[in-house]
Design a protein around this motif. Structure first.
Motif, short mmCIF file in Angstrom:
data_model
loop_
_atom_site.label_atom_id
_atom_site.label_comp_id
_atom_site.label_asym_id
_atom_site.label_seq_id
_atom_site.Cartn_x
_atom_site.Cartn_y
_atom_site.Cartn_z
N UNK A 285 0.84 -1.21 0.00
CA UNK A 285 0.00 0.00 0.00
C UNK A 285 0.87 1.26 0.00
N UNK A 286 1.92 1.23 0.83
CA UNK A 286 2.83 2.38 0.89
C UNK A 286 3.56 2.55 -0.44
N UNK A 287 4.01 1.45 -1.04
CA UNK A 287 4.71 1.53 -2.32
C UNK A 287 3.81 2.06 -3.43
N UNK A 288 2.53 1.69 -3.37
CA UNK A 288 1.56 2.18 -4.37
C UNK A 288 1.41 3.69 -4.25
N UNK A 289 1.33 4.18 -2.99
CA UNK A 289 1.20 5.62 -2.77
C UNK A 289 2.45 6.36 -3.24
N UNK A 290 3.62 5.75 -2.98
CA UNK A 290 4.87 6.37 -3.42
C UNK A 290 4.91 6.47 -4.95
N UNK A 291 4.49 5.40 -5.61
CA UNK A 291 4.47 5.40 -7.08
C UNK A 291 3.54 6.49 -7.62
N UNK A 292 2.39 6.66 -6.97
CA UNK A 292 1.43 7.70 -7.40
C UNK A 292 2.03 9.09 -7.22
N UNK A 293 2.71 9.30 -6.09
CA UNK A 293 3.32 10.60 -5.82
C UNK A 293 4.47 10.88 -6.77
N UNK A 294 5.26 9.85 -7.08
CA UNK A 294 6.36 10.05 -8.04
C UNK A 294 5.82 10.40 -9.42
N UNK A 295 4.67 9.83 -9.77
CA UNK A 295 4.03 10.17 -11.06
C UNK A 295 3.58 11.63 -11.05
N UNK A 296 3.10 12.06 -9.89
CA UNK A 296 2.68 13.47 -9.77
C UNK A 296 3.88 14.40 -9.96
N UNK A 297 5.02 14.03 -9.37
CA UNK A 297 6.22 14.85 -9.53
C UNK A 297 6.62 14.92 -10.99
N UNK A 298 6.56 13.81 -11.68
CA UNK A 298 6.91 13.77 -13.10
C UNK A 298 6.02 14.70 -13.91
N UNK A 299 4.71 14.68 -13.56
CA UNK A 299 3.76 15.56 -14.27
C UNK A 299 4.06 17.03 -13.98
N UNK A 300 4.39 17.32 -12.71
CA UNK A 300 4.67 18.71 -12.34
C UNK A 300 5.93 19.22 -13.05
N UNK B 46 6.94 18.52 -15.88
CA UNK B 46 6.65 18.79 -17.30
C UNK B 46 5.52 19.81 -17.47
N UNK B 47 5.05 20.35 -16.34
CA UNK B 47 3.90 21.26 -16.38
C UNK B 47 4.34 22.71 -16.60
N UNK B 48 3.48 23.46 -17.30
CA UNK B 48 3.69 24.90 -17.50
C UNK B 48 2.64 25.72 -16.78
N UNK B 49 1.96 25.12 -15.78
CA UNK B 49 0.86 25.77 -15.10
C UNK B 49 1.30 26.68 -13.96
N UNK B 50 2.60 26.74 -13.68
CA UNK B 50 3.08 27.54 -12.54
C UNK B 50 3.56 28.90 -13.04
N UNK B 51 3.26 29.94 -12.21
CA UNK B 51 3.67 31.27 -12.59
C UNK B 51 5.19 31.43 -12.52
N UNK B 52 5.80 30.79 -11.52
CA UNK B 52 7.25 30.89 -11.38
C UNK B 52 7.84 29.50 -11.13
N UNK B 53 9.15 29.39 -11.39
CA UNK B 53 9.85 28.13 -11.10
C UNK B 53 9.85 27.85 -9.60
N UNK B 54 9.87 28.92 -8.80
CA UNK B 54 9.87 28.74 -7.34
C UNK B 54 8.58 28.07 -6.89
N UNK B 55 7.46 28.44 -7.49
CA UNK B 55 6.17 27.80 -7.14
C UNK B 55 6.20 26.31 -7.49
N UNK B 56 6.80 26.00 -8.65
CA UNK B 56 6.89 24.59 -9.06
C UNK B 56 7.76 23.80 -8.08
#
Length: 422
Positions: A333-348, A350-360
């Motif tokens: 269960x913990x490993x599944x949550x870690x994998x989901x969070x790592x996927x979120x980091x990968x998406x972030x 590659x994201x251009x939705x942040x006003x500044x790099x500091x926010x990202x």
């Protein structure tokens, strides 16, 4: 699950249980095994604990060292004989039988290896049976023991085991062969001509049994003029006691291992005979040959039975399996949550939705902190699992043990240790 150990959690539980069953050192010191520290000897000498001991790097990964285990133990009795109760490591073979104790720092602050009581005493007995000083000195140099020499180190042990040369003398014949190896053709003072040369089939049989039991088994065989075909060491006397009528055999359920020796029949039939003894005392009657031969056939060429097999019929291992399975579900269960969070980091990233790099970076840092917490949760689950399994094994170990405060009682560990006085 194994952390820095060379074992997974079930392998650890099984190895530790065999130690509790087969080690005289644990019995002598009524010691607790710190199961989370368990490593193979190879794993130990490759760890920081063995740094600076001068062990040849070519030997550290020798396959032979995988057949021996090292674990930290905490003694609770006979503390006067302990060099350092904070750093005391038990070395056993894969059957859980003693090789010796290693202290990274003894009373003088220097590393020290001490050969097990049983092996040391048996080595001395065989060495002293030779009458010539030259013969004795050759064997003392090959089988150094405290009292004869204080120079035997963990480095020496590793070199001997890695090269396939053990630390235990099994017989006078083995001693004679090693002397001849060093001085071919020398005259042997006090050589007993009645002793037969140890044959290769006996050497093969002895290689299958724990090294600390070899001399005792061969001494019994020689004293009774037995031609050995097979030897089986049974750590748990209950197994043999439960197979035969124990009213006359007097197998003690609280003493040492039972040794079964299979020989060619001395009678007119062709059926093999079985001789059994415990702590040097014969316990077998001819009427039991059939059932013991059948048992030895079931364990043919094994040489040793811990008394814990099979796992699916042992309640302690059923419990450890349940604990392990429960932990695995939580970890997954913990490993599944870690994998989901790592996927979120990968998406972030590659994201251009942040006003500044500091926010990202802040958003990514927040998720990384969550990942760190889940990794900590896994460590906590592993530690809790190890502790729960250790409690199961220690509870088994201490079943039937008398109250330590009752100084008039001998603990079952004392009863099981033939090196303790009666």
């Amino acid at each position: 699950m194994a952390g820095n150990s060379s074992f997974d959690i079930i392998g650890t539980a099984f190895a530790v249980a065999k130690m509790y069953n087969g080690s005289n050192t644990l019995k002598k010191f009524d010691a607790v095994v710190e199961s989370e520290t368990l490593k193979t000897l190879s794993g130990y000498v490759n760890s920081s604990k063995a740094f600076g001991l001068g062990i040849n790097s070519d030997l550290k990964d020798t396959p032979e060292l995988e057949n021996f285990n090292v674990v930290k133990i905490t003694p609770t009795r006979n503390l006067g004989e302990v060099e350092n109760n904070q750093e005391m490591y038990l070395i056993t073979d894969s059957s859980g039988h003693d090789i010796g104790i290693y202290y990274p720092a003894d009373k003088n602050g220097v590393p020290k290896f001490i050969l097990s009581d049983r092996i040391r005493n048996q080595n001395r007995k065989i060495i002293e049976s030779f009458k010539g000083d030259e013969e004795k000195n050759i064997l003392r140099q090959r089988y150094l023991v405290p009292g004869d020499s204080e120079n035997f180190t963990l480095k020496d042990l590793v070199e001997r085991l890695a090269n396939g040369r053990g630390v235990a003398l099994a017989s006078v014949e083995q001693g004679r062969a090693e002397i001849k190896e060093q001085y071919e053709g020398m005259e042997f003072l006090g050589d007993n001509e009645n002793l037969q040369k140890q044959e290769q089939d006996e050497v093969d049989v002895l290689s299958n049994i724990p090294s600390d039991m070899r001399a005792e088994a061969m001494q019994f065989a020689r004293e009774n003029n037995l031609r050995v075909k097979e030897i089986l060491i049974v750590d748990n006397p209950d197994i043999v006691a439960g197979m035969i009528d124990n009213r006359q055999n007097q197998i003690s359920r609280s003493r040492g291992p039972v040794i079964l020796i299979r020989t060619s029949s001395s009678g007119t039939d062709l059926t093999d005979d079985v001789y059994a003894f415990q702590d040097g005392r014969a316990i077998q009657r001819e009427a039991n040959d059939g059932v013991l031969l059948e048992y030895m056939e079931e364990h043919k060429n094994e040489g040793h039975v811990s008394g814990l097999e099979p796992l699916d019929k042992n309640r302690e291992f059923l419990e450890t399996q349940r604990i392990y399975d429960e932990a695995q579900v939580k970890i997954e269960e913990e490993l599944k949550k870690i994998a989901e969070l790592e996927a979120q980091i990968n998406n972030l990233q590659n994201s251009n939705d942040f006003e500044t790099d500091n926010d990202k970076e802040k958003a990514i840092s927040h998720i990384e902190n969550e990942i760190a917490q889940h990794k900590k949760n896994i460590d906590d689950i592993q530690n809790t699992t190890n502790n729960r399994i250790k409690e199961v094994l220690e509870a088994k170990n201490r079943e039937g043990s008398p109250d330590k405060e009752n100084s008039g009682q001998r603990s079952r560990w004392e009863e099981a240790n033939p090196n303790n006085p009666s």
